[in-house]
Design a protein around this motif. Structure first.
Motif, PDB file in Angstrom:
ATOM      1  N   SER A   1      48.010  33.265  45.319  1.00  0.00           N
ATOM      2  CA  SER A   1      48.626  33.518  43.603  1.00  0.00           C
ATOM      3  C   SER A   1      48.157  34.385  42.545  1.00  0.00           C
ATOM      4  O   SER A   1      46.799  34.617  42.426  1.00  0.00           O
ATOM      5  CB  SER A   1      49.378  31.607  43.417  1.00  0.00           C
ATOM      6  OG  SER A   1      47.702  31.196  42.307  1.00  0.00           O
ATOM      7  N   ASP A   2      48.501  34.469  41.412  1.00  0.00           N
ATOM      8  CA  ASP A   2      48.193  35.729  40.561  1.00  0.00           C
ATOM      9  C   ASP A   2      47.487  35.264  38.891  1.00  0.00           C
ATOM     10  O   ASP A   2      47.680  35.620  38.475  1.00  0.00           O
ATOM     11  CB  ASP A   2      48.968  37.164  40.186  1.00  0.00           C
ATOM     12  CG  ASP A   2      50.349  36.237  39.639  1.00  0.00           C
ATOM     13  OD1 ASP A   2      51.033  35.469  40.098  1.00  0.00           O
ATOM     14  OD2 ASP A   2      50.995  37.370  39.342  1.00  0.00           O
ATOM     15  N   ARG A   3      47.453  33.937  39.977  1.00  0.00           N
ATOM     16  CA  ARG A   3      47.243  32.703  38.331  1.00  0.00           C
ATOM     17  C   ARG A   3      45.644  32.939  38.540  1.00  0.00           C
ATOM     18  O   ARG A   3      45.290  32.470  39.019  1.00  0.00           O
ATOM     19  CB  ARG A   3      47.795  31.634  38.467  1.00  0.00           C
ATOM     20  CG  ARG A   3      49.653  31.206  38.033  1.00  0.00           C
ATOM     21  CD  ARG A   3      49.997  29.947  38.869  1.00  0.00           C
ATOM     22  NE  ARG A   3      51.396  30.231  38.228  1.00  0.00           N
ATOM     23  CZ  ARG A   3      52.764  29.987  39.262  1.00  0.00           C
ATOM     24  NH1 ARG A   3      51.190  29.723  40.405  1.00  0.00           N
ATOM     25  NH2 ARG A   3      53.842  30.025  38.986  1.00  0.00           N
ATOM     26  N   SER A   4      45.386  32.760  36.744  1.00  0.00           N
ATOM     27  CA  SER A   4      43.589  33.215  36.246  1.00  0.00           C
ATOM     28  C   SER A   4      42.994  31.343  37.393  1.00  0.00           C
ATOM     29  O   SER A   4      42.334  31.425  37.518  1.00  0.00           O
ATOM     30  CB  SER A   4      43.413  33.048  35.365  1.00  0.00           C
ATOM     31  OG  SER A   4      44.068  32.203  34.314  1.00  0.00           O
ATOM     32  N   ALA A   5      43.769  30.235  36.776  1.00  0.00           N
ATOM     33  CA  ALA A   5      43.383  29.163  37.287  1.00  0.00           C
ATOM     34  C   ALA A   5      43.554  29.369  38.374  1.00  0.00           C
ATOM     35  O   ALA A   5      43.080  28.117  39.190  1.00  0.00           O
ATOM     36  CB  ALA A   5      44.749  27.993  36.419  1.00  0.00           C
ATOM     37  N   ALA A   6      43.786  29.805  39.754  1.00  0.00           N
ATOM     38  CA  ALA A   6      43.591  29.940  41.150  1.00  0.00           C
ATOM     39  C   ALA A   6      42.822  30.281  41.684  1.00  0.00           C
ATOM     40  O   ALA A   6      42.156  31.206  41.906  1.00  0.00           O
ATOM     41  CB  ALA A   6      44.578  30.840  41.571  1.00  0.00           C
ATOM     42  N   THR A   7      41.416  29.000  40.900  1.00  0.00           N
ATOM     43  CA  THR A   7      39.865  29.671  41.544  1.00  0.00           C
ATOM     44  C   THR A   7      39.257  29.285  43.556  1.00  0.00           C
ATOM     45  O   THR A   7      40.477  28.352  43.447  1.00  0.00           O
ATOM     46  CB  THR A   7      38.802  29.180  40.864  1.00  0.00           C
ATOM     47  OG1 THR A   7      38.942  27.523  40.859  1.00  0.00           O
ATOM     48  CG2 THR A   7      39.091  29.641  39.217  1.00  0.00           C
ATOM     49  N   ARG A   8      38.281  29.390  43.722  1.00  0.00           N
ATOM     50  CA  ARG A   8      38.625  29.276  45.433  1.00  0.00           C
ATOM     51  C   ARG A   8      38.496  28.160  45.531  1.00  0.00           C
ATOM     52  O   ARG A   8      38.316  27.152  46.055  1.00  0.00           O
ATOM     53  CB  ARG A   8      37.365  30.043  45.575  1.00  0.00           C
ATOM     54  CG  ARG A   8      36.815  29.399  47.107  1.00  0.00           C
ATOM     55  CD  ARG A   8      36.154  30.452  48.051  1.00  0.00           C
ATOM     56  NE  ARG A   8      36.804  32.187  48.410  1.00  0.00           N
ATOM     57  CZ  ARG A   8      37.274  32.391  48.952  1.00  0.00           C
ATOM     58  NH1 ARG A   8      38.236  30.990  50.241  1.00  0.00           N
ATOM     59  NH2 ARG A   8      38.100  33.258  48.966  1.00  0.00           N
ATOM     60  N   ALA A   9      37.497  27.217  44.099  1.00  0.00           N
ATOM     61  CA  ALA A   9      37.314  26.204  44.196  1.00  0.00           C
ATOM     62  C   ALA A   9      38.543  24.696  43.932  1.00  0.00           C
ATOM     63  O   ALA A   9      38.326  23.427  44.348  1.00  0.00           O
ATOM     64  CB  ALA A   9      35.827  25.908  43.077  1.00  0.00           C
ATOM     65  N   ARG A  10      38.732  25.659  42.789  1.00  0.00           N
ATOM     66  CA  ARG A  10      39.834  24.315  42.594  1.00  0.00           C
ATOM     67  C   ARG A  10      40.731  23.828  43.628  1.00  0.00           C
ATOM     68  O   ARG A  10      41.907  23.594  43.879  1.00  0.00           O
ATOM     69  CB  ARG A  10      41.198  25.333  41.419  1.00  0.00           C
ATOM     70  CG  ARG A  10      42.325  23.887  40.829  1.00  0.00           C
ATOM     71  CD  ARG A  10      42.390  24.186  39.436  1.00  0.00           C
ATOM     72  NE  ARG A  10      41.378  24.020  38.046  1.00  0.00           N
ATOM     73  CZ  ARG A  10      41.723  24.725  37.124  1.00  0.00           C
ATOM     74  NH1 ARG A  10      42.557  25.450  36.852  1.00  0.00           N
ATOM     75  NH2 ARG A  10      41.039  24.073  36.931  1.00  0.00           N
TER      76      ARG A  10
END
Length: 103
Positions: free
Chosen positions: A34-43
């Motif tokens: 996804s192109d969302r900034s909140a989509a980090t590997r950890a999350r």
């Protein structure tokens, strides 16, 4: 709704022990893609771990598709079949758990 879908769909699994859990990493892949900034590997990893506990592999495959086509989620939500209602209930529970654990 978008944040809820992001949390629910960003679930990931680091487990390579069993084929079922590898297959279930569909949510992690969708989350990371996804192109969302909140989509980090950890999350995304955290959300996948929650998904592994709250959703079946079949549920996870369905939910992962909602990343690229959120309208599918709306269609399922509006469906009046018992099967779709049960999936929506599991999905909502999963989303609440993921939000609590992974935020």
């Amino acid at each position: 709704m978008k944040q809820f879908l992001l949390i629910a769909l960003c679930a990931t699994s680091i487990s390579a022990v069993a084929p079922a859990t590898v297959e279930a990493a569909a949510i992690k892949r969708a989350c990371l893609a996804s192109d969302r900034s909140a989509a980090t590997r950890a999350r995304c990893n955290c959300i996948q771990q929650v998904a592994n506990q709250a959703l079946t592999n079949s549920d996870q495959k369905t939910v992962a598709k909602w990343f690229s086509d959120p309208h599918q989620a709306q269609e399922l939500k509006m469906s009046q079949t018992a099967r779709d209602d049960a999936l929506w209930d599991r999905y909502q529970n999963f989303g609440q758990m993921a939000q609590a654990v992974c935020s």
